[in-house]
Motif scaffolding. Sequence first.
Motif, PDB file in Angstrom:
ATOM      1  N   ASP A  37       0.831  -1.208   0.000  1.00 21.21           N
ATOM      2  CA  ASP A  37       0.000   0.000   0.000  1.00 21.21           C
ATOM      3  C   ASP A  37       0.863   1.254   0.000  1.00 21.21           C
ATOM      4  N   ALA A  40       2.290   1.757  -3.376  1.00 26.60           N
ATOM      5  CA  ALA A  40       1.286   2.278  -4.313  1.00 26.60           C
ATOM      6  C   ALA A  40       0.996   3.745  -4.048  1.00 26.60           C
ATOM      7  N   ARG A  41       0.907   4.077  -2.753  1.00 24.18           N
ATOM      8  CA  ARG A  41       0.570   5.457  -2.398  1.00 24.18           C
ATOM      9  C   ARG A  41       1.666   6.405  -2.821  1.00 24.18           C
ATOM     10  N   LEU A  44       1.452   7.450  -6.315  1.00 19.67           N
ATOM     11  CA  LEU A  44       0.376   8.373  -6.684  1.00 19.67           C
ATOM     12  C   LEU A  44       0.816   9.832  -6.526  1.00 19.67           C
ATOM     13  N   ILE A  56      -0.085   5.894   6.198  1.00 25.61           N
ATOM     14  CA  ILE A  56      -0.562   4.669   5.530  1.00 25.61           C
ATOM     15  C   ILE A  56      -0.225   3.446   6.384  1.00 25.61           C
ATOM     16  N   GLN A  59      -2.771   3.268   9.093  1.00 22.14           N
ATOM     17  CA  GLN A  59      -4.074   2.859   8.553  1.00 22.14           C
ATOM     18  C   GLN A  59      -4.150   1.352   8.357  1.00 22.14           C
ATOM     19  N   ASN A  60      -3.043   0.764   7.928  1.00 21.23           N
ATOM     20  CA  ASN A  60      -3.065  -0.671   7.645  1.00 21.23           C
ATOM     21  C   ASN A  60      -2.867  -1.532   8.885  1.00 21.23           C
TER      22      ASN A  60
ATOM     23  N   VAL B  28      -7.469   3.137 -12.528  1.00 19.70           N
ATOM     24  CA  VAL B  28      -6.823   4.348 -12.015  1.00 19.70           C
ATOM     25  C   VAL B  28      -5.830   4.886 -13.039  1.00 19.70           C
ATOM     26  N   VAL B  33      -4.699  10.046 -11.915  1.00 19.48           N
ATOM     27  CA  VAL B  33      -5.079  10.475 -10.572  1.00 19.48           C
ATOM     28  C   VAL B  33      -5.736  11.853 -10.590  1.00 19.48           C
ATOM     29  N   ASP B  49      -5.946  14.203  -0.076  1.00 17.97           N
ATOM     30  CA  ASP B  49      -5.070  13.213   0.554  1.00 17.97           C
ATOM     31  C   ASP B  49      -5.832  11.945   0.911  1.00 17.97           C
ATOM     32  N   LYS B  52      -6.464   9.877  -2.159  1.00 15.96           N
ATOM     33  CA  LYS B  52      -5.267   9.136  -2.572  1.00 15.96           C
ATOM     34  C   LYS B  52      -5.007   7.956  -1.659  1.00 15.96           C
ATOM     35  N   ASP B  53      -5.253   8.158  -0.357  1.00 12.50           N
ATOM     36  CA  ASP B  53      -5.061   7.053   0.592  1.00 12.50           C
ATOM     37  C   ASP B  53      -5.981   5.883   0.247  1.00 12.50           C
ATOM     38  N   SER B  56      -4.776   4.218  -3.135  1.00 19.34           N
ATOM     39  CA  SER B  56      -3.587   3.365  -3.025  1.00 19.34           C
ATOM     40  C   SER B  56      -3.958   2.034  -2.396  1.00 19.34           C
ATOM     41  N   GLY B  57      -4.892   2.053  -1.465  1.00 19.54           N
ATOM     42  CA  GLY B  57      -5.337   0.813  -0.839  1.00 19.54           C
ATOM     43  C   GLY B  57      -6.024  -0.092  -1.849  1.00 19.54           C
ATOM     44  N   MET B  59      -5.872  -0.115  -4.964  1.00 23.40           N
ATOM     45  CA  MET B  59      -4.991  -0.520  -6.077  1.00 23.40           C
ATOM     46  C   MET B  59      -4.193  -1.777  -5.755  1.00 23.40           C
ATOM     47  N   VAL B  60      -3.952  -2.031  -4.474  1.00 24.95           N
ATOM     48  CA  VAL B  60      -3.235  -3.265  -4.131  1.00 24.95           C
ATOM     49  C   VAL B  60      -4.206  -4.341  -3.647  1.00 24.95           C
ATOM     50  N   LYS B 201      -8.250  -1.714   5.732  1.00 29.01           N
ATOM     51  CA  LYS B 201      -7.375  -0.569   5.972  1.00 29.01           C
ATOM     52  C   LYS B 201      -8.259   0.561   6.492  1.00 29.01           C
ATOM     53  N   VAL B 203      -9.055   4.319   7.007  1.00 28.17           N
ATOM     54  CA  VAL B 203      -8.754   5.698   6.637  1.00 28.17           C
ATOM     55  C   VAL B 203      -9.658   6.596   7.468  1.00 28.17           C
ATOM     56  N   GLU B 204      -9.051   7.489   8.221  1.00 26.69           N
ATOM     57  CA  GLU B 204      -9.874   8.329   9.095  1.00 26.69           C
ATOM     58  C   GLU B 204     -10.142   9.676   8.463  1.00 26.69           C
TER      59      GLU B 204
END
Lengths: 449, 331
Positions: A37, A40-41, A44, A56, A59-60, B28, B33, B49, B52-53, B56-57, B59-60, B201, B203-204
Amino acid sequence: MEKVIASLFLRVAEILRDDPRVLYPGSLRSYIYAVSDVTARLSLGVDDPENVIVRIGVQNLVNSVKAAVPHDEKKRIIEDAIRKALHEERRAPQKDRYYGSHGLADRPNQHKVSHHERVRAHKSSRSGEIVRGVLYAGDSGFANLATLINAVVGPMAHIRQKLEALYTVREELHKAGLISREEVEYPSLRLDVSKRSVVAEQASTIKVSTHSTSNMPISIVSVDHYRPGSPLSAVDLLRTSANVSRKNMLGRPIEDRDIIINVYGSADVSDIVVALDVSGSMKEYSRGMSKIGISKKAIRGFIEYLAATGDRLSLILFNYRADILWTLFPVYRYKREMVELLRYIYAGGGTNIGEALAKSADVFKASRAVQKHLILITDGRTINADVAVNRARTLFRTGVTISAISIGQGSDDDLLKRIVRHGSGTFVKISSIFDLERALKIGASRRYM
Amino acid sequence: MELSVVPRLAELLKRSPLDMKSVVSDAVMRLGVDRILGEVRKTLFGLDDVIKDILSGVMVGRHVLVVGPVGIGKTTLVESIAETLGLGDPPYIEVACHSHMTATELTGDIDIAVALQSGLDHPLAFVPGPLVMAHGKFLILDEINRLNPYSQAALLQALQEHYIYIRGFRIRTDFILLATSNPVEYSGVYELSEALADRLKVVELDYPEKEVLKFVLQWKSKELVSHLALSVPSLFVDVMANLFAILSRDVKLEVGPSIRSAIYSLSTAITRALLEKREPSIADLKREVVNNMGSVIRGTFSSDREKAEYLAKKFDEAILMSRKSGEQWKR
């Protein structure tokens, strides 16, 4: 690129593993995803790589890492670990860069030993941290015993785990002066079976009931022979004595299967939640014994009383916030644990009945029993009265009857009566706190409606 | 509804596995982007942001959980991301979770009566649930924390095995889960099971900065009143943003204000004045704040009246703040 990040997160895993506050450093899956992740981030486009990697990563990992601290604190621990790993990475010379990729396996054995020792050495200071951290957590109020224990294990944890958790924080409770050693050592109460028939008689209690209470016996659906752990009070004396005399006549030894145990019908087995007020006012004395002391004694008597049935009991402590001390467990099997946990309850803080009702709803969610009963023991006025009444109403809708026992002069009887009316239960006002044990049984008798 | 659009069981059983992470990554890369950000900006602002977070999550191949307080645009955010990536038609399947949701509601079930009468291939013999329909797309689970443990188990099976079992039939399903939830301390919710939480994952999403908030309030409330040819005074927006800042910092509140309620406070204050044929005044706004936000915020109030008084008091503080910062003061 990916390799660098992988070695970075391996280091993070190590740091987390060595952190005494962290119980479990996270699953392999979450680390794998964290690495891909972050890669990937970064692809971007970012302005501030360090913060992005930290964010990140958190988050994970946040859902996977387990720690004996509140959620926000846990996030900070992970954040710090990633930052620390990043700084090490930056400082480390190029050849050391990938050391982390085999570092976990190759670290000398001595490191492991020292790690364990450190954990052991930390254990006392760690439980101290938990107690201090939870007790004095800002202005959220004074934490009760259940809050404290639930910071170590989950609220729905098994009662034995709760007991273990209690033992890890016990010393700190003594140190903080919350509970004295003498208090814990009080002599064990004798189980007085004759008291069980006293339910209906009340000398100095005023009882207001919305329904008439009757005291129907519990129905026996089948019988079973004795097994270790069977409650002795469930022994069917007639059949057992017949068996024993027969064996005597035949001259054979008495076996387990000669002792007949009654099995009670599940329809009549009820789930009872006692919500005990542990606010500061419970520390006041009434006839030479603190109210909390008397309540503990009374609940203990109540546990003995319930041990003769198949009922399950859960105890919720509430002051400003409510927490589950133990969730529903059959009393006859876990009587010892319950009594042990009970001894360490201390009082302090405000009163919030609404919270207690919300927590009991959580407990009843898992209950399949036909009879669900909540007994509220409180001595004070509450904040959020409207919320409490509303919650009582929703609780009743899910099939829970609510009884309330009010102690002393300061209580908000009108509110409690309102709650009881919505909960279709019994309201008991006790003038003397010593009547509490009897009141509890009256409250419980409501379940045989 | 056309019966032909309902997939038949025989087709579903023939489904082949899909590599969702490359499907999403391709989408994507194809869009770029910047274009995705641009599309989402049409409905939400200041969340680059966060977007994007989330990207990216997914995408994997990671499933994403968006956590944040009530009414700050969690659902809108994941919906517009899924809409923009457009993995199919419809681009996403959305489920509003509730505590009484059953596992069959998520997976779908075979209607025995129809199956006996017309065979398993009748379009109505098998009614597929969202977990089946989301194959190759996004599955949006709104308020996933309201999902009870039984349904969580069904979801978990789909996530880890990529197969779901319906009365013995095994159906392949690959999807990316976008879930939203309120923070853990909210009441009336279930905790996610450990195995499920481990696959998400987090994301807040937090309350926005004051300048961003002002922009959002101005933009959204204007959108609501523009068909009446009205405009929103900038003073109102400033007071509202100040009030929001005060309330979201207040530790006394268990549940803070929502942006949605702030937007509606602004627009209803203006329409209320229109109904009485006068210019909107700050007193209108005060009343509408009490009306609109009263039901959103939760805290240690003993009655609704106390809550209204609390809001009114904080509103006066917000006015003072705006005055100090030198906004033009006019009635």
